[in-house]
Design a protein around this motif. Structure first.
Motif, mmCIF file in Angstrom:
data_model
loop_
_atom_site.group_PDB
_atom_site.id
_atom_site.type_symbol
_atom_site.label_atom_id
_atom_site.label_comp_id
_atom_site.label_asym_id
_atom_site.label_seq_id
_atom_site.Cartn_x
_atom_site.Cartn_y
_atom_site.Cartn_z
ATOM 1 N N SER A 115 21.069 -21.259 -9.856
ATOM 2 C CA SER A 115 22.415 -20.802 -10.203
ATOM 3 C C SER A 115 22.367 -19.451 -10.894
ATOM 4 O O SER A 115 21.359 -19.067 -11.496
ATOM 5 C CB SER A 115 23.103 -21.820 -11.117
ATOM 6 O OG SER A 115 23.318 -23.045 -10.452
ATOM 7 N N ASP A 116 23.477 -18.740 -10.811
ATOM 8 C CA ASP A 116 23.609 -17.443 -11.468
ATOM 9 C C ASP A 116 24.038 -17.615 -12.919
ATOM 10 O O ASP A 116 24.848 -18.488 -13.252
ATOM 11 C CB ASP A 116 24.656 -16.585 -10.743
ATOM 12 C CG ASP A 116 24.229 -16.217 -9.338
ATOM 13 O OD1 ASP A 116 23.032 -15.950 -9.147
ATOM 14 O OD2 ASP A 116 25.094 -16.203 -8.442
ATOM 15 N N ASN A 117 23.506 -16.744 -13.780
ATOM 16 C CA ASN A 117 23.934 -16.682 -15.166
ATOM 17 C C ASN A 117 25.328 -16.067 -15.227
ATOM 18 O O ASN A 117 25.581 -15.030 -14.613
ATOM 19 C CB ASN A 117 22.939 -15.810 -15.951
ATOM 20 C CG ASN A 117 23.088 -15.987 -17.440
ATOM 21 O OD1 ASN A 117 24.143 -16.354 -17.931
ATOM 22 N ND2 ASN A 117 22.028 -15.719 -18.170
ATOM 23 N N PRO A 176 26.880 -19.806 -22.023
ATOM 24 C CA PRO A 176 25.451 -20.088 -22.249
ATOM 25 C C PRO A 176 24.771 -20.540 -20.964
ATOM 26 O O PRO A 176 25.420 -21.105 -20.082
ATOM 27 C CB PRO A 176 25.470 -21.187 -23.305
ATOM 28 C CG PRO A 176 26.828 -21.805 -23.212
ATOM 29 C CD PRO A 176 27.742 -20.700 -22.804
ATOM 30 N N PHE A 177 23.477 -20.279 -20.873
ATOM 31 C CA PHE A 177 22.755 -20.606 -19.644
ATOM 32 C C PHE A 177 21.320 -20.962 -19.985
ATOM 33 O O PHE A 177 20.673 -20.295 -20.794
ATOM 34 C CB PHE A 177 22.793 -19.421 -18.678
ATOM 35 C CG PHE A 177 22.342 -19.757 -17.284
ATOM 36 C CD1 PHE A 177 23.153 -20.502 -16.446
ATOM 37 C CD2 PHE A 177 21.105 -19.332 -16.810
ATOM 38 C CE1 PHE A 177 22.754 -20.807 -15.145
ATOM 39 C CE2 PHE A 177 20.696 -19.626 -15.519
ATOM 40 C CZ PHE A 177 21.519 -20.364 -14.685
ATOM 41 N N ASP A 178 20.836 -22.033 -19.391
ATOM 42 C CA ASP A 178 19.448 -22.450 -19.533
ATOM 43 C C ASP A 178 18.663 -21.838 -18.373
ATOM 44 O O ASP A 178 18.727 -22.330 -17.243
ATOM 45 C CB ASP A 178 19.360 -23.978 -19.507
ATOM 46 C CG ASP A 178 17.948 -24.501 -19.759
ATOM 47 O OD1 ASP A 178 16.980 -23.800 -19.415
ATOM 48 O OD2 ASP A 178 17.818 -25.616 -20.278
ATOM 49 N N ASP A 179 17.943 -20.750 -18.636
ATOM 50 C CA ASP A 179 17.244 -20.036 -17.571
ATOM 51 C C ASP A 179 16.166 -20.877 -16.909
ATOM 52 O O ASP A 179 15.907 -20.729 -15.710
ATOM 53 C CB ASP A 179 16.626 -18.749 -18.127
ATOM 54 C CG ASP A 179 17.676 -17.721 -18.513
ATOM 55 O OD1 ASP A 179 18.491 -17.363 -17.644
ATOM 56 O OD2 ASP A 179 17.693 -17.297 -19.684
ATOM 57 N N GLY A 199 18.125 -23.617 -14.985
ATOM 58 C CA GLY A 199 19.086 -23.025 -14.064
ATOM 59 C C GLY A 199 20.446 -23.685 -14.123
ATOM 60 O O GLY A 199 21.143 -23.762 -13.100
ATOM 61 N N ILE A 217 24.139 -24.587 -16.828
ATOM 62 C CA ILE A 217 24.885 -24.373 -18.060
ATOM 63 C C ILE A 217 24.619 -25.560 -18.974
ATOM 64 O O ILE A 217 24.803 -26.716 -18.558
ATOM 65 C CB ILE A 217 26.392 -24.258 -17.773
ATOM 66 C CG1 ILE A 217 26.688 -22.998 -16.953
ATOM 67 C CG2 ILE A 217 27.190 -24.234 -19.074
ATOM 68 C CD1 ILE A 217 28.137 -22.886 -16.518
ATOM 69 N N SER A 263 27.327 -24.706 -26.789
ATOM 70 C CA SER A 263 26.696 -23.475 -27.245
ATOM 71 C C SER A 263 26.363 -23.633 -28.720
ATOM 72 O O SER A 263 27.247 -23.971 -29.524
ATOM 73 C CB SER A 263 27.636 -22.278 -27.052
ATOM 74 O OG SER A 263 27.038 -21.088 -27.530
ATOM 75 N N ILE A 277 25.806 -26.053 -10.900
ATOM 76 C CA ILE A 277 25.565 -25.295 -12.122
ATOM 77 C C ILE A 277 25.613 -26.210 -13.349
ATOM 78 O O ILE A 277 25.171 -25.846 -14.437
ATOM 79 C CB ILE A 277 26.568 -24.135 -12.268
ATOM 80 C CG1 ILE A 277 26.023 -23.084 -13.234
ATOM 81 C CG2 ILE A 277 27.954 -24.645 -12.667
ATOM 82 C CD1 ILE A 277 26.749 -21.772 -13.205
#
Length: 505
Positions: A369-371, A376-379, A382, A384, A393, A407
């Motif tokens: 998924s895209d940030n 907030p995003f868990d890299d 992948g 939220i 958050s 996502i």
């Protein structure tokens, strides 16, 4: 403009609430009461208009969320008013830009989604990019809640030596090309005669099947002219699919696996030595009908004689890719290590390596998924960060913010699995509504977002516009004896769907 008549004491007309005497009384009382009482009075006032929800992402996940909101008993008294935002000029996300063109059965899901988008409580607002055309604070000013359902479009990274060589591709990029995504190149290099696909899921099968078929086989589908020209000149005659585990661990679905054999130009070949099961594999087959069916189909491929068709599609099991081999910066092969089962259904390396002569390698090991801006995003995962769809958050729920689909939980499962995600997220949202824990939008009227976009000269598309684009694509197809021909260029989609706005694009 659509009109809503809420169940209580006001009419919601053209984005404005027309108050009766009791509503005006609430407004007068609010100015002279303590904060706690004001909150109660605000909740009473909010009940006099439909719940305003923005959904960012008009793929199956977002549309299922809209459907769940409209059907929920928890929202029945108040009613809902939903705006479904989409980055592309056309809706349907993964179904339009992620499903192989020779899978009309799956694309048929669009028929069911049409019925949702036809309902008067929902508006499609397409060709709007979250983060540039509209920001989080804008949505917070106009909606009680926001649901993010933007899915996954990128390839998950694969840590493999040689992954950056010329001729090494992500499956998601190739899928976007053959599905006519406007944001991807119009041409694709198809010079390799022998090609590898890494992965044992349905995306890997789609990529392998499209590479192995001829352009003429795919011409009756909706593929645009540039894709047909590319596939017509495809030089691949051998496609090798590699999986590091065995038939019982493959993530194919039975129907997609069987469909490989439907092409008159493809021989599906499995090495009989790759048919092996341990105790863990046997348990997996006994506990899952689908797993057992997949293993059985693979066995049938292994025991039959080749049919002499011009293109070969090999399914290799127990071959773990360890390096993409290159020469002068270009892919020339793939090195794999032979693996063996360890008794649990997992595998271990044997130390035996094979170099396969290949001209291109496609990795189909998952989507990413895209940030999203301001979310907030868990890299690593992948997704939220969320709990049951509530976006978190810093350990706390972001008021009025929710997520669903890939996502939310990662890119696993079939399209229909997102229904469960949507129901869970919507339940949380509506529970928060009844607890007074949603946003307090300053401009909740329906007209606010339209004015905002028009003031910014955003050439947004609509559901009526989709019908015009759909009619245009079908007309293009009819001229060639096909059901439809997909329009690729964003400007051409806008011209067909919203001709009065095309000069503002």
């Amino acid at each position: 403009m659509r009109f809503f008549v809420p169940a209580r004491s006001s009419a919601y007309r053209g984005g404005q609430t027309v108050h009766n005497a009791s509503t005006r009384q609430v407004a007068r009382l609010s100015a002279a009461t303590p904060n706690r009482t004001r909150k109660t009075l605000r909740l009473m006032s909010d009940q006099n208009r439909p719940l305003r929800v923005a959904i960012v992402g008009a793929g199956p996940a977002g549309i299922y969320a809209a459907d769940a909101l409209m059907k929920s008993e928890k929202a029945k008294d108040r009613g809902v008013s939903i705006d479904l935002f989409e980055r592309m000029p056309a809706p349907f996300g993964l179904i339009r830009y992620g499903v192989a063109p020779d899978h009309p059965r799956i694309k048929g899901i669009i028929t069911a989604l049409h019925k949702v988008l036809d309902k008067p409580q929902i508006r499609l607002i397409g060709n709007v990019n979250y983060g540039s055309d509209i920001a989080l604070e804008d949505l917070q000013q106009m909606y009680d809640a926001v649901i993010f359902s933007t899915g996954a479009t990128d390839d998950r990274a694969m840590n493999l030596p040689g992954i950056d060589l010329d001729g090494s591709y992500g499956a998601a990029q190739f899928v976007a090309w053959y599905d006519g995504h406007p944001d991807f190149p119009r041409t694709w290099p198809l010079e390799a005669e022998k090609v590898a696909v890494i992965g044992v899921g349905n995306v890997a099968l789609d990529v392998a099947r499209v590479l192995a078929k001829t352009g003429d086989e795919l011409l009756p589908t909706e593929i645009p002219a540039n894709v047909y020209e590319g596939l017509k000149n495809n030089k691949a005659t051998e496609v090798h699919v590699f999986g590091r585990r065995g038939p019982a661990q493959a993530k194919f679905t039975p129907l997609e696996l069987k469909e490989l054999d439907h092409s008159p130009t493809i021989d599906v070949i499995v090495n009989p030595e790759d048919i092996d099961y341990d105790e863990g594999s046997t348990v997996a087959r006994r506990s899952s009908k689908i797993t057992d069916q997949v293993a059985t189909i693979i066995e049938q491929y292994a025991i039959r004689d080749p049919k002499g068709r011009p293109h070969k599609l090999f399914l290799h099991f127990f071959e773990s890719p360890v390096e993409i081999l290159g020469d002068d910066g270009k892919v020339v092969g793939l090195r794999t290590e032979r693996t063996e089962l360890d008794g649990t259904g997992n595998v271990k390396g044997t130390g035996n390596f094979t170099d396969w002569e290949l001209g291109a390698v496609y990795r189909a090991v998952g989507y990413l998924s895209d940030n999203l801006p301001q979310i907030p995003f868990d890299d690593q995962a992948g997704v939220i960060p969320n709990e049951a769809g509530r976006i978190f958050s810093g350990g706390a729920h972001m008021t009025g913010m929710y997520t669903t689909g890939w996502i939310k939980r990662g890119p696993v499962g079939l399209i229909g699995h997102t229904k469960g995600d949507a129901n869970e997220t919507v339940d949380c949202l509506l529970d928060d509504m009844h607890e007074g824990k949603l946003l307090e939008p300053a401009e909740p009227g329906e007209d606010a977002i339209i004015k905002y976009l028009e003031d910014k000269n955003v050439a947004f598309t609509t559901w009526d516009g989709w019908y015009r684009l759909d009619e245009h694509e079908r007309a293009l197809g009819a001229a060639e004896g096909r059901e439809r021909v997909k329009v690729v260029e964003r400007e051409d989609m806008l011209a067909a769907s919203e001709p009065d706005k095309v000069n503002r694009a």
